[in-house]
Design an enzyme around this catalytic site. Structure first.
Site, short mmCIF file in Angstrom:
data_model
loop_
_atom_site.label_atom_id
_atom_site.label_comp_id
_atom_site.label_asym_id
_atom_site.label_seq_id
_atom_site.Cartn_x
_atom_site.Cartn_y
_atom_site.Cartn_z
N CYS A 149 0.92 -1.17 0.05
CA CYS A 149 -0.15 0.09 0.14
C CYS A 149 0.87 1.31 0.07
CB CYS A 149 -0.80 0.12 1.40
SG CYS A 149 0.11 -0.22 2.85
N CYS A 167 3.23 2.14 2.94
CA CYS A 167 4.33 1.04 3.00
C CYS A 167 5.57 1.61 2.15
CB CYS A 167 4.11 -0.58 2.38
SG CYS A 167 2.76 -1.20 3.21
#
Lengths: 81, 325
Positions: free
Chosen positions: A15, A18
């Site tokens: 995502c 991250c």
């Protein structure tokens, strides 16, 4: 391999948070001048081995240091010191 | 509470931009500024609040609470409530799911959490308070929690463990808790608040554009769609509007920020409130991308059952709201 070198793992399923975390870790390493091996762990099965329920998480030498939020550069500096 | 903001908007539009109080442009701009700023403030407030709750009651702690206490059949209610108060991010729903079932939480209870988590989220709540008011927000939140509770209870009765992915089933059997060498972070409240505030701003910033577009479309529709336009076609007598709205909404992947201002105008123009709530629940609570993520941990069949049960309950709640409100 330098025995002093730390292994930093970034746990996250890919995502945006991250990716931000990875950038922060790299920046912190550059600032501190430390060398470390950065490994991105995106496989959910491997992530769950760390018993982490909220991503992103930062693991330094197999110890979960930060989880569930994007760390700041000073957070990373503190955990790799 | 927001009187000062109305004054500010008036001052900007009429004083600074020099638009007359009765000019069409002036009214539209005033409306747009007032709504946008109000919603931004609410978004920051509620996202920060949720961030703080999450910092002090992380999901791991909630899981242990569900696991250790005897809750006398109220597990589903608690799980659903926790789902409502934890900030939702679609990319963390899978780790959460595994973390719950691995920790020994029954599948039905886990589903309660999974249903409510996106359905009642901080962004939707902030938008509701800003556009529909507090009473409506409470009704929405409570029915979302109730839906998660009942939905999870029913899914729990259906013995669906065999439809989980194989590796997840093995995890449950092994009961390995994994290595949890987690060091608690020692951060003072002010530092914590700063972090949470920064993250809240990050979230709000990322949806800002949708908020602005949503309110913009809403403002335009306010002007061009005639009063009671929808009443003629979708008046409360038409029972099929609820299922139709829900079936249209499930595949529609729109974030709450963009869709809620539009729905608000639809309600103002005569769409029955239950139909609107059902539509929003289906848009916010169920989405194809979420289903795709869940494929890693469950078979398509289980995803189908899960979506089916939730869809059914959303339709039922829509009917109930149309009857009561």
């Amino acid at each position: 391999m330098n025995p002093e070198m730390k292994t930093i793992k970034i746990l996250g399923t890919g995502c945006p948070k991250c990716k931000q975390t990875e950038a922060v870790v790299k920046e912190a390493l550059a600032q501190s001048g430390q060398q470390a091996e950065i490994i991105k762990v995106e496989d959910i099965q491997k992530i769950m081995e760390y018993n982490v329920m909220s991503t992103p998480a930062v693991v330094v030498d197999e110890v979960v240091k930060i989880k569930g939020r994007v760390p700041s550069i000073s957070d990373i500096l503190a955990v790799i010191a | 509470m927001f009187d000062w903001l109305q004054n500010l908007a008036d001052w900007l539009v009429h004083g600074i931009f020099g638009l007359g109080e009765s000019s069409r442009m002036g009214i539209a701009l005033n409306f747009f500024l007032y709504d946008t700023i109000k919603i931004l403030i609410l978004l920051m407030l509620i996202t920060t609040l949720m961030g703080l709750v999450n910092a002090y009651f992380p999901v791991e702690r909630l899981r242990d609470f569900l696991n250790r206490r005897k809750l006398y059949g109220l597990e589903n209610l608690f799980a659903s409530f926790f789902g409502a108060i934890t900030p939702f991010c679609s990319c963390s729903s899978v780790p959460l799911f595994i973390g719950f079932v691995q920790g020994g939480i029954p599948l039905g209870v886990t589903f309660s959490f999974l249903i409510t988590s996106p359905l009642v989220n901080e962004i939707a709540l902030a938008m509701f308070v800003g556009l529909f008011g507090l009473k409506f927000t409470l009704i929405y939140a409570l029915s979302g929690i109730l839906l998660g509770t009942v939905g999870g209870m029913i899914l729990g009765r259906m013995n669906l463990e065999k439809y989980l992915s194989e590796w997840v089933q093995n995890l449950i059997k092994a009961k390995t808790k994994g290595s949890s060498d987690y060091q608690a972070e020692n951060i003072s409240f002010t530092q914590r608040l700063q972090l949470v505030f920064k993250e809240a701003w990050g979230i709000v910033k990322s949806i800002l554009i949708y908020v602005v577009i949503g309110i913009g479309i809403g403002a335009a529709m306010h002007r061009y769609v005639p009063e009671n336009f929808f009443q003629q076609y979708l008046g409360s007598g038409q029972w099929w509007t609820v299922p139709l709205a829900v079936i249209l909404a499930v595949p529609l992947y729109s974030n709450a920020a963009g869709i809620i201002p539009v729905i608000q105008v639809l309600v103002a123009k005569g769409v029955p409130i239950g139909t609107a709530i059902a539509f929003m629940m289906a848009t916010i609570g169920l989405s194809i991308p979420e289903g795709t993520l869940l494929k890693k941990v469950m078979t398509s069949r289980l995803i189908g059952i899960y979506f089916g049960v939730v869809t059914l309950f959303i339709i039922i709640s829509g009917f109930i709201f149309n009857l009561l409100l």
